[in-house]
Motif scaffolding. Structure first.
Motif, PDB file in Angstrom:
ATOM      1  N   UNK A   1      51.192  89.452  47.940  1.00 26.88           N
ATOM      2  CA  UNK A   1      50.393  88.222  47.886  1.00 26.88           C
ATOM      3  C   UNK A   1      50.671  87.472  46.585  1.00 26.88           C
ATOM      4  N   UNK A   2      50.294  86.217  46.601  1.00 28.97           N
ATOM      5  CA  UNK A   2      50.493  85.392  45.411  1.00 28.97           C
ATOM      6  C   UNK A   2      49.222  85.439  44.580  1.00 28.97           C
ATOM      7  N   UNK A   3      49.386  85.632  43.320  1.00 25.37           N
ATOM      8  CA  UNK A   3      48.231  85.642  42.432  1.00 25.37           C
ATOM      9  C   UNK A   3      48.041  84.228  41.870  1.00 25.37           C
ATOM     10  N   UNK A   4      47.043  83.526  42.417  1.00 26.18           N
ATOM     11  CA  UNK A   4      46.829  82.133  42.001  1.00 26.18           C
ATOM     12  C   UNK A   4      45.919  82.047  40.782  1.00 26.18           C
ATOM     13  N   UNK A   5      45.465  83.209  40.295  1.00 21.17           N
ATOM     14  CA  UNK A   5      44.504  83.165  39.192  1.00 21.17           C
ATOM     15  C   UNK A   5      45.101  82.490  37.950  1.00 21.17           C
ATOM     16  N   UNK A   6      46.417  82.705  37.762  1.00 19.22           N
ATOM     17  CA  UNK A   6      47.062  82.103  36.592  1.00 19.22           C
ATOM     18  C   UNK A   6      46.990  80.574  36.673  1.00 19.22           C
ATOM     19  N   UNK A   7      47.200  80.073  37.904  1.00 15.61           N
ATOM     20  CA  UNK A   7      47.137  78.625  38.104  1.00 15.61           C
ATOM     21  C   UNK A   7      45.746  78.099  37.750  1.00 15.61           C
ATOM     22  N   UNK A   8      44.720  78.797  38.253  1.00 22.50           N
ATOM     23  CA  UNK A   8      43.353  78.333  37.991  1.00 22.50           C
ATOM     24  C   UNK A   8      43.005  78.468  36.512  1.00 22.50           C
ATOM     25  N   UNK A   9      43.582  79.485  35.878  1.00 20.10           N
ATOM     26  CA  UNK A   9      43.352  79.671  34.449  1.00 20.10           C
ATOM     27  C   UNK A   9      43.957  78.495  33.666  1.00 20.10           C
ATOM     28  N   UNK A  10      45.147  78.100  34.101  1.00 22.36           N
ATOM     29  CA  UNK A  10      45.806  76.954  33.453  1.00 22.36           C
ATOM     30  C   UNK A  10      44.981  75.680  33.636  1.00 22.36           C
ATOM     31  N   UNK A  11      44.485  75.496  34.871  1.00 27.38           N
ATOM     32  CA  UNK A  11      43.655  74.331  35.165  1.00 27.38           C
ATOM     33  C   UNK A  11      42.404  74.333  34.282  1.00 27.38           C
ATOM     34  N   UNK A  12      41.834  75.540  34.136  1.00 27.63           N
ATOM     35  CA  UNK A  12      40.609  75.670  33.335  1.00 27.63           C
ATOM     36  C   UNK A  12      40.882  75.262  31.884  1.00 27.63           C
ATOM     37  N   UNK A  13      42.031  75.745  31.373  1.00 28.99           N
ATOM     38  CA  UNK A  13      42.398  75.421  29.994  1.00 28.99           C
ATOM     39  C   UNK A  13      42.610  73.911  29.828  1.00 28.99           C
ATOM     40  N   UNK A  14      43.262  73.350  30.845  1.00 30.88           N
ATOM     41  CA  UNK A  14      43.563  71.920  30.807  1.00 30.88           C
ATOM     42  C   UNK A  14      42.280  71.095  30.778  1.00 30.88           C
ATOM     43  N   UNK A  15      41.325  71.529  31.608  1.00 29.32           N
ATOM     44  CA  UNK A  15      40.055  70.788  31.683  1.00 29.32           C
ATOM     45  C   UNK A  15      39.215  71.005  30.435  1.00 29.32           C
ATOM     46  N   UNK A  16      39.512  72.076  29.711  1.00 26.19           N
ATOM     47  CA  UNK A  16      38.741  72.380  28.517  1.00 26.19           C
ATOM     48  C   UNK A  16      39.276  71.661  27.288  1.00 26.19           C
ATOM     49  N   UNK A  17      40.530  71.219  27.387  1.00 24.97           N
ATOM     50  CA  UNK A  17      41.170  70.628  26.206  1.00 24.97           C
ATOM     51  C   UNK A  17      40.581  69.253  25.893  1.00 24.97           C
ATOM     52  N   UNK A  18      40.385  68.994  24.624  1.00 25.59           N
ATOM     53  CA  UNK A  18      39.855  67.692  24.201  1.00 25.59           C
ATOM     54  C   UNK A  18      40.788  67.092  23.154  1.00 25.59           C
ATOM     55  N   UNK A  19      41.304  65.917  23.440  1.00 25.99           N
ATOM     56  CA  UNK A  19      42.127  65.205  22.467  1.00 25.99           C
ATOM     57  C   UNK A  19      41.279  64.041  21.963  1.00 25.99           C
ATOM     58  N   UNK A  20      40.788  64.174  20.729  1.00 25.36           N
ATOM     59  CA  UNK A  20      39.824  63.187  20.224  1.00 25.36           C
ATOM     60  C   UNK A  20      40.430  61.773  20.168  1.00 25.36           C
ATOM     61  N   UNK A  21      41.715  61.700  19.891  1.00 28.64           N
ATOM     62  CA  UNK A  21      42.365  60.379  19.828  1.00 28.64           C
ATOM     63  C   UNK A  21      42.312  59.704  21.197  1.00 28.64           C
ATOM     64  N   UNK A  22      42.567  60.500  22.242  1.00 24.65           N
ATOM     65  CA  UNK A  22      42.541  59.932  23.606  1.00 24.65           C
ATOM     66  C   UNK A  22      41.112  59.529  23.974  1.00 24.65           C
ATOM     67  N   UNK A  23      40.154  60.366  23.582  1.00 28.96           N
ATOM     68  CA  UNK A  23      38.748  60.038  23.872  1.00 28.96           C
ATOM     69  C   UNK A  23      38.388  58.706  23.205  1.00 28.96           C
ATOM     70  N   UNK A  24      38.759  58.583  21.946  1.00 26.49           N
ATOM     71  CA  UNK A  24      38.435  57.365  21.197  1.00 26.49           C
ATOM     72  C   UNK A  24      39.084  56.138  21.856  1.00 26.49           C
ATOM     73  N   UNK A  25      40.342  56.280  22.143  1.00 24.85           N
ATOM     74  CA  UNK A  25      41.100  55.164  22.747  1.00 24.85           C
ATOM     75  C   UNK A  25      40.524  54.781  24.113  1.00 24.85           C
ATOM     76  N   UNK A  26      40.233  55.795  24.925  1.00 24.13           N
ATOM     77  CA  UNK A  26      39.722  55.539  26.277  1.00 24.13           C
ATOM     78  C   UNK A  26      38.384  54.812  26.231  1.00 24.13           C
ATOM     79  N   UNK A  27      37.488  55.297  25.365  1.00 22.10           N
ATOM     80  CA  UNK A  27      36.146  54.722  25.367  1.00 22.10           C
ATOM     81  C   UNK A  27      36.095  53.351  24.691  1.00 22.10           C
ATOM     82  N   UNK A  28      36.965  53.144  23.729  1.00 23.68           N
ATOM     83  CA  UNK A  28      37.029  51.809  23.127  1.00 23.68           C
ATOM     84  C   UNK A  28      37.452  50.806  24.198  1.00 23.68           C
TER      85      UNK A  28
END
Lengths: 298, 473
Positions: free
Chosen positions: A178-205
């Motif tokens: 079987x395929x272990x998709x947990x790594x994929x979901x772990x990557x997605x989780x990390x991606x969703x957890x990442x915060x780039x303050x410069x992008x946040x600032x730019x987006x909200x401005x």
């Protein structure tokens, strides 16, 4: 040969136009991307829809049942795309929504490359506006696909069940890997957890600027968050987005639909999309909130 | 700016008008060079500098080879020139892969290569540079060599046009100097073969905009975790669809390049010749990406590795090495080397089997068997190595393909994949049966039906413009 080829193509187009106008054709999306295009073309080429109130969102809000929303509300919710794509559509199409509802969750996702150009480049925009059969909803392959699918299914099923799968089973062996998709979901989780303050600032401005411009023209903008799994709701990125909304567009000066209780909703495995039951529940809540917002209750 | 963008239409029209404008006749080469560099800049911005450097370097070395009377010096120049071309290719294309292999993915050097990115078309224009230098060297050493009557400036312009000519610059066909240079002369509107250009452009745009651009929205399912719940049959049709998408994308680009080249009076070399009718792998490689195959056969297999010299085993080993190089040419990932190794091994086996079964007869049956084995056991399965960014992705696909027999087939997805792949099947069948009377009639009397139909679909069933897959190679 060149002249006759062009003539043949023109005649074929005229015949096809007659079929679309008088035959039993209906708008048909072949895939998700095209569904977004069709939804957009329907909006920008219709004078009445341009006056509707608009919900901008991603696949998260797209789970909502469009037919259950109050009358006069049009959803520019794009699976796979961004809220920014919808915002550009409203601006470029000179839409005049009295109320505009913007999904907050995936606000950091940038606009999709080429989408806006495909819709609004002069050639596409005007040709598809004045010759409706050129719109994506009426592509010939989309029109015949259901018919072909219906007629070919028994043969495909027979081939699959009695020839293809039995041959493959010979190679399967005793233990099925079987395929272990947990790594994929772990990557997605990390991606969703990442915060780039410069992008946040730019987006909200930029968002503040866009919203201020819309409000100055008479559109009332509301923000809303769709329910997600608590792990996503409390991750760093979601928290940063909520904090940025508070900082750049505080509740006293900007409008928000009331938060929903995320504990009452269930998502599918990806933790961001509601399952069908919860989507129905959320549809009822969103429909009520939109109706109340239009009465200026919030 | 892609061939399928609206902006390209404006760009092309301006260049075309300027090119054939009477007062500007003597500046035709300048116009093409300038517009080609502009085209490259619009696609690749700062990497234009690299293209300028590469082209200038090849101008200088080819000039030195031509003008040098000493054999030793010519040998030195050709070695230096080719080495520099190879160095540019290795540094810019394989730097990231090599660094990640030897230093891991956390070093500063790795980040440098990661940020730098891949210059578009580098594999094509460096190969053309190598071809230019080697052909010049060969011609200069020939006994019947006649020095060309041109000064450095003309040579400079000719080489720049050869390397940068925009219809082929980004994804081929890979030009050979001795085929292109004789065509450099003043061009006239009246000499354009309009029918040739029309055929190539319509076929090219149809393959790209209708077939490839639509198939991409269905083959997108070939990624984890979206493919995890697809049935074995659906996964098989998906990889088959991707094979057709790749063909339509690349062949489409090549046909457009041929048509555009024709509108400027240049006949570029054909790159595809109905590859799916091939009854063996060796035949496939003489029909698919022909200009790359012939480059590898002539420059790598014959001249670099020595061709058939050294006995049968050595010759087979050289075939294998050439295919590994072909694999690596396609991308800077080890999965491409594995792809090349599988194709190389299969070619070696095919050579041995063919040689030992030649006298058995049953030619038709053997051809059919060869077709089935080539496609369903080598070409299509190997496409997984092309499709997935990592080797693990291809392995996951293989596991799912064998195991997912209990899942429900996705009929509508299969239908769409088959519908959008069907034009490729039809065009190959028409070619296969071109000697039969209905097909002969179709192409003698009813050709307009074929091209008119394709034009109809281009207008009404095109999908969003997307980069050509071979831009990455």
């Amino acid at each position: 040969m060149i002249f006759r080829s062009i003539l043949f193509a023109v005649v074929a187009l005229l015949l096809y136009a007659a079929y679309v106008a008088y035959g039993n054709s209906s708008p048909k999306a072949q895939h998700t991307w095209q569904e977004n295009i069709i939804r957009t073309q329907e909006y920008i080429y219709s004078d009445s829809l341009l006056k509707c109130d608009v919900v901008l969102g991603t696949s998260l809000t797209d789970k909502v049942n469009k037919d259950s929303l109050p009358k006069g509300v049009y959803m520019l919710t794009y699976p796979g795309f961004s809220v920014w794509d919808g915002l550009e559509v409203v601006k470029k199409a000179h839409g005049k929504p009295k109320y505009l509802f913007i999904e907050q969750n995936a606000i950091l996702k940038p606009a999709s490359p080429n989408f806006e150009d495909y819709i609004f480049n002069e050639l596409n925009y005007y040709s598809k506006k004045h010759i409706p059969i050129l719109q994506d909803a009426y592509q010939p392959v989309g029109q015949i696909a259901d018919w072909v699918d219906w007629h070919s299914q028994p043969r495909v099923r027979f081939f699959s069940n009695y020839i293809f799968n039995p041959v493959l089973r010979v190679f399967q062996g005793d233990t099925i890997k079987t395929i272990d998709a947990s790594e994929h979901y772990e990557q997605m989780r990390k991606l969703r957890n990442a915060v780039d303050t410069a992008i946040v600032r730019e987006t909200f401005t930029r968002l503040k600027k866009e919203v201020d411009a819309l409000q100055s023209k008479g559109t009332i903008v509301y923000f809303f968050g769709t329910p997600v799994h608590k792990e996503v709701y409390f991750n760093d990125q979601s928290k940063a987005i909520r904090a940025a909304f508070k900082q750049y567009m505080p509740a006293g000066q900007y409008h928000y639909l009331p938060d929903v209780n995320i504990a009452e909703y269930v998502t599918i495995r990806d933790q961001i999309h509601l399952n069908s039951e919860s989507a129905k529940d959320y549809t009822r809540v969103l429909a009520r909130q939109i109706a109340e917002a239009r009465q200026n209750k919030y | 700016m892609l061939f399928t963008d609206v902006n390209f239409v404006y760009f092309f029209l301006v260049v075309f008008l300027l090119f054939y404008l009477k007062p500007l006749k003597k500046y035709q080469t300048h116009i093409l060079i300038f517009s080609s560099l502009l085209f490259y800049y619009l696609n690749s911005t700062t990497f234009l500098i690299l293209l300028l450097f590469s082209a200038t370097m090849n101008v200088v070395f080819s000039w030195l080879i031509t003008k040098s009377d000493s054999f030793q010096r010519r040998k030195l120049y050709v070695t230096l020139g080719i080495s520099l071309n190879v160095f540019i290719l290795v540094f810019f294309k394989y730097g990231l892969m090599l660094v990640s292999t030897f230093t891991g993915e956390t070093s500063d050097v790795y980040n440098f290569f990661l940020i730098m990115g891949l210059p578009i078309g580098i594999s094509f224009y460096t190969f053309e540079g190598i071809s230019l230098l080697f052909d010049t060297y060969k011609a200069r050493n020939a006994a019947n060599y006649e020095p060309p009557n041109q000064n450095f400036v003309t040579h400079f312009k000719d080489v720049f046009l050869f390397i940068s000519f925009f219809p082929h610059l980004i994804a081929g066909p890979i030009l050979r100097a001795n085929h292109f240079f004789p065509q450099i002369e003043t061009k006239y509107l009246k000499n354009i073969n309009w029918q040739y250009c029309f055929r190539k452009l319509i076929l090219g745009y149809f393959l790209k905009m209708v077939v490839a651009n639509n198939l991409q929205y269905f083959t997108v399912w070939l990624q984890s975790p979206a493919m995890d719940n697809q049935s074995s049959l659906t996964l098989f049709v998906l990889i088959l669809g991707f094979t057709f998408q790749l063909f339509a994308d690349f062949a489409g680009y090549s046909y457009i390049a041929l048509g555009l080249g024709g509108l400027f009076g240049y006949q570029l070399e054909e790159n595809f010749n109905y590859p799916f009718v091939s009854s063996s792998l060796s035949e496939l490689w003489s029909r698919w990406h022909i200009t790359l195959s012939s480059f590898l056969r002539y420059y790598v297999f014959t001249n670099l590795l020595g061709g058939g010299r050294g006995g049968k085993v050595a010759s087979l080993f050289k075939i294998f090495i050439t295919m590994v190089i072909a694999g690596l040419w396609h991308g800077s990932k080890w999965s491409f080397a594995i792809w090349g190794s599988i194709h190389g091994s299969a070619l070696v086996i095919e050579h041995v089997v063919k040689k030992n079964t030649k006298k058995w007869g049953f030619t038709r049956a053997r051809n059919i068997l060869g077709w089935v084995i080539s496609y369903f056991f080598v070409i299509v399965p190997c496409m997984a190595l092309f499709r997935f960014p990592t080797l693990q992705g291809a392995i996951d696909y293989a596991i799912l393909f064998v195991n997912n027999t209990e899942f429900a087939d996705n009929y509508l997805l299969i239908t769409y994949l088959c519908l959008y792949s069907s034009p490729i099947v039809v065009m190959h069948l028409l070619y296969k049966y071109k000697e039969t009377s209905p097909v002969r009639w179709l192409f003698s009397k009813g050709e307009y039906l074929v091209y008119g139909t394709m034009l109809f679909f281009i207008v009404i069933n095109s999908s969003q413009s997307s980069p050509f897959i071979y831009f990455n190679f």
